[in-house]
Design a protein around this motif. Structure first.
Motif, PDB file in Angstrom:
ATOM      1  N   GLY A 155       0.681  -1.236  -0.014  1.00  0.00           N
ATOM      2  CA  GLY A 155      -0.092   0.219  -0.050  1.00  0.00           C
ATOM      3  C   GLY A 155       0.851   1.440  -0.155  1.00  0.00           C
ATOM      4  N   GLU A 156       2.086   1.403   0.281  1.00  0.00           N
ATOM      5  CA  GLU A 156       3.009   2.320   0.330  1.00  0.00           C
ATOM      6  C   GLU A 156       3.180   2.715  -1.383  1.00  0.00           C
ATOM      7  N   VAL A 157       3.629   4.181  -1.459  1.00  0.00           N
ATOM      8  CA  VAL A 157       4.141   4.629  -2.751  1.00  0.00           C
ATOM      9  C   VAL A 157       5.035   5.867  -2.324  1.00  0.00           C
ATOM     10  N   ALA A 158       6.230   5.661  -3.119  1.00  0.00           N
ATOM     11  CA  ALA A 158       7.129   6.441  -3.135  1.00  0.00           C
ATOM     12  C   ALA A 158       6.914   7.693  -4.381  1.00  0.00           C
ATOM     13  N   SER A 159       7.016   8.975  -3.971  1.00  0.00           N
ATOM     14  CA  SER A 159       6.576   9.741  -4.738  1.00  0.00           C
ATOM     15  C   SER A 159       7.654   9.812  -6.103  1.00  0.00           C
ATOM     16  N   ALA A 160       7.166  10.398  -6.993  1.00  0.00           N
ATOM     17  CA  ALA A 160       7.939  10.556  -8.435  1.00  0.00           C
ATOM     18  C   ALA A 160       8.913  11.709  -8.297  1.00  0.00           C
ATOM     19  N   HIS A 161      10.156  11.182  -8.903  1.00  0.00           N
ATOM     20  CA  HIS A 161      11.167  12.337  -9.131  1.00  0.00           C
ATOM     21  C   HIS A 161      11.812  11.847 -10.193  1.00  0.00           C
ATOM     22  N   ALA A 162      12.861  12.935 -10.430  1.00  0.00           N
ATOM     23  CA  ALA A 162      13.832  12.876 -11.634  1.00  0.00           C
ATOM     24  C   ALA A 162      15.194  13.384 -11.148  1.00  0.00           C
ATOM     25  N   HIS A 163      16.175  12.778 -11.751  1.00  0.00           N
ATOM     26  CA  HIS A 163      17.406  13.403 -11.511  1.00  0.00           C
ATOM     27  C   HIS A 163      18.555  12.774 -12.483  1.00  0.00           C
ATOM     28  N   SER A 164      19.516  13.547 -12.751  1.00  0.00           N
ATOM     29  CA  SER A 164      20.667  13.325 -13.716  1.00  0.00           C
ATOM     30  C   SER A 164      21.203  12.041 -13.708  1.00  0.00           C
ATOM     31  N   ALA A 165      21.370  11.206 -12.216  1.00  0.00           N
ATOM     32  CA  ALA A 165      21.931   9.968 -11.958  1.00  0.00           C
ATOM     33  C   ALA A 165      21.236   8.968 -12.512  1.00  0.00           C
ATOM     34  N   SER A 166      21.618   8.121 -13.290  1.00  0.00           N
ATOM     35  CA  SER A 166      21.122   6.799 -13.836  1.00  0.00           C
ATOM     36  C   SER A 166      20.922   5.858 -12.532  1.00  0.00           C
ATOM     37  N   ALA A 167      19.826   5.033 -12.486  1.00  0.00           N
ATOM     38  CA  ALA A 167      19.424   4.197 -11.554  1.00  0.00           C
ATOM     39  C   ALA A 167      18.976   3.033 -12.112  1.00  0.00           C
ATOM     40  N   LEU A 168      19.178   1.882 -11.208  1.00  0.00           N
ATOM     41  CA  LEU A 168      18.551   0.526 -11.501  1.00  0.00           C
ATOM     42  C   LEU A 168      18.109  -0.104 -10.177  1.00  0.00           C
TER      43      LEU A 168
END
Length: 373
Positions: free
Chosen positions: A113-126
Motif C-alpha cells: 500500500g505504500e508509494v514513493a513519490s515521483a522524481h527525476a535526476h541526472s543520475a542513472s539508476a537500477l
C-alpha cells in the motif's frame, strides 16, 4: 621556518625526484599564496603506475542487514524519507557515500500500500528485486510489475516512482546509481514531480511486451534515447538464457557463463554510464583470477560460493552483496557439487569503454589462482 609537506619522490628515471631544500620549501609556500603549486611535488601521487582504488573489498551479508532494513519501516515513512533506503557505505569511500568506486548502492524497503513519490535526476539508476510481492515501478508513464530477481531501469532524466500493491507483501530491492560519478562531474540535477505521482499512460508491462522478445524487434517502434527501451529484464527469461548458453559453451575461464544485459536497439549497455550482467557458475566451478579497470557491485541471485578478492576469501550465499574495486584481482567459486550459482552485477564499464580506459590482465602465477592471504 617552512612547514613540513608531503614528498612523493621516486628514484626512477622519468619520475619526479626533486629533493626538498629550504629554498624550495619557501618557494612552495609562496606558490600557495596564489592557489598554485609545483607539479613535481605531487606528480607521482596523481599519476600512479597503475590504478590505486581507495575502495576496499566488502561483503554485506543479507542476514546481517535484513532486520535493520525492515526496522526502518517503523521509523520513517516514504513521504518523509523520499526513499526509505539503507545505503552501503564502503569504508574507503565514505566521503562520497559510495559502495565502490563512483557507484552508490542501497537496500530499499516498502510495505504493501505504500508509494514513493515521483522524481527525476541526472543520475542513472537500477533496481534488483530481492524479496516480496506486489512491487511495481513507473518510469515516464510505463508501469512495470516486479518479482524476485527482476532487473529494472530508471534511467537518467526519467520520472520514476515505486510502490507495493495493497495485496502484496513487504518488498526489499537493491538500488544502484551513479550518484557519486555525476556529483564528481558536477552535473547532478534533481526534480520532484509537480503532482507527486505520475499518470500511467500505457498498458502495464508494455515495454517488456514490446522489446523483450528474443531475436525480435518491433517494426514500427522507433527508439532514439541513450538508454534501453526494455526497462525491465525478467528473471525467468534471464535464467533460461543462461541455462541455454551453458549448454553451448565452456564459458569464460574468468567469469563462467556470463551474459550482459543489453539495449535491444543498439546491442550496447543498458544505460550510458552503468552496465549490468548475470553470470552462472556451474556446480563445482572455480574461475581463474583476473583484474580490470571498472568497479563492480555483485548480488548473489542464486546459490552459494565464494570470491577471492586481492587474496582475501569472501564466502557468500543468496542475497549477499559484495564489491570488487577497480584493478583488484578476483576469482569466484561455486561451493555446490549439484546446483549452479548465479551472480548479478552492475558496473561502470560503459564509462571505461567510452573513455578508452578499459584494461584487463590475467593472473599469471599459481596456475591462475590467487593464494589466500
Amino acid at each position: 621556518m617552512s612547514k613540513p609537506r608531503e614528498n612523493h619522490r621516486e628514484d626512477v628515471a622519468g619520475r619526479a625526484n626533486v629533493e626538498d631544500t629550504p629554498e624550495l620549501l619557501a618557494y612552495y609556500e609562496e606558490l600557495e599564496r596564489f592557489d598554485a603549486g609545483a607539479l613535481w611535488t605531487v606528480a607521482n601521487k596523481i599519476e600512479p603506475w597503475q590504478p590505486k582504488s581507495s575502495s576496499i573489498p566488502v561483503l554485506w551479508r543479507y542476514s546481517d542487514l535484513r532486520e535493520s532494513v525492515l526496522r526502518s519501516v517503523d521509523l520513517v515513512t516514504p513521504e518523509k524519507a523520499g526513499r526509505r533506503v539503507i545505503y552501503l557505505n564502503n569504508p574507503g569511500r565514505r566521503d562520497v557515500s559510495a559502495a565502490v568506486g563512483w557507484l552508490y548502492s542501497g537496500l530499499q524497503v516498502m510495505n504493501p500500500g505504500e508509494v514513493a513519490s515521483a522524481h527525476a535526476h541526472s543520475a542513472s539508476a537500477l533496481r534488483f528485486i530481492m524479496e516480496g510481492s506486489g512491487a511495481y515501478t513507473i518510469v515516464d508513464g510505463h508501469k512495470m510489475t516486479l518479482g524476485a530477481n527482476d532487473f529494472v531501469l530508471t534511467p537518467n532524466g526519467t520520472w520514476h516512482e515505486h510502490g507495493v500493491a495493497a495485496d502484496g507483501a513487504p518488498c526489499i530491492w537493491q538500488d544502484g546509481l551513479d550518484i557519486p560519478l555525476v556529483n564528481c562531474l558536477e552535473a547532478n540535477f534533481y526534480s520532484v514531480h509537480p503532482e507527486g505521482q505520475q499518470a500511467v499512460g500505457y498498458p502495464v508491462d508494455d515495454m517488456v511486451n514490446t522489446w523483450g522478445n528474443p531475436g525480435l524487434r518491433p517494426s514500427e517502434n522507433q527508439w532514439s534515447r541513450g538508454y534501453s527501451p526494455l526497462l525491465k529484464y525478467e528473471w525467468n527469461k534471464t535464467y533460461d538464457s543462461l541455462s541455454n548458453y551453458a549448454r553451448a559453451t565452456d564459458g569464460s575461464v574468468f567469469d563462467g557463463v556470463l551474459m550482459n544485459y543489453v539495449n535491444p536497439v543498439t546491442g550496447g549497455p543498458v544505460m550510458q554510464t552503468i552496465g549490468a550482467s548475470m553470470q552462472m557458475l556451474r556446480p563445482g566451478e572455480r574461475t581463474k583470477a583476473h583484474r580490470h579497470t571498472g568497479s563492480f557491485m555483485y548480488q548473489v541471485a542464486k546459490g552459494e560460493g565464494y570470491s577471492i578478492i586481492d587474496g582475501k576469501k569472501f564466502e557468500w550465499r543468496e542475497r549477499d552483496i559484495f564489491c570488487v574495486p577497480s584493478w583488484a584481482w578476483h576469482e569466484h567459486g561455486n561451493n555446490s557439487s549439484s546446483e549452479d550459482a548465479c551472480l548479478f552485477t552492475f558496473n561502470d564499464l560503459p564509462v571505461m569503454w567510452s573513455l578508452g580506459l578499459y584494461r584487463e590482465e590475467a593472473y599469471g602465477d599459481n596456475g591462475g589462482y590467487q593464494k589466500i592471504a
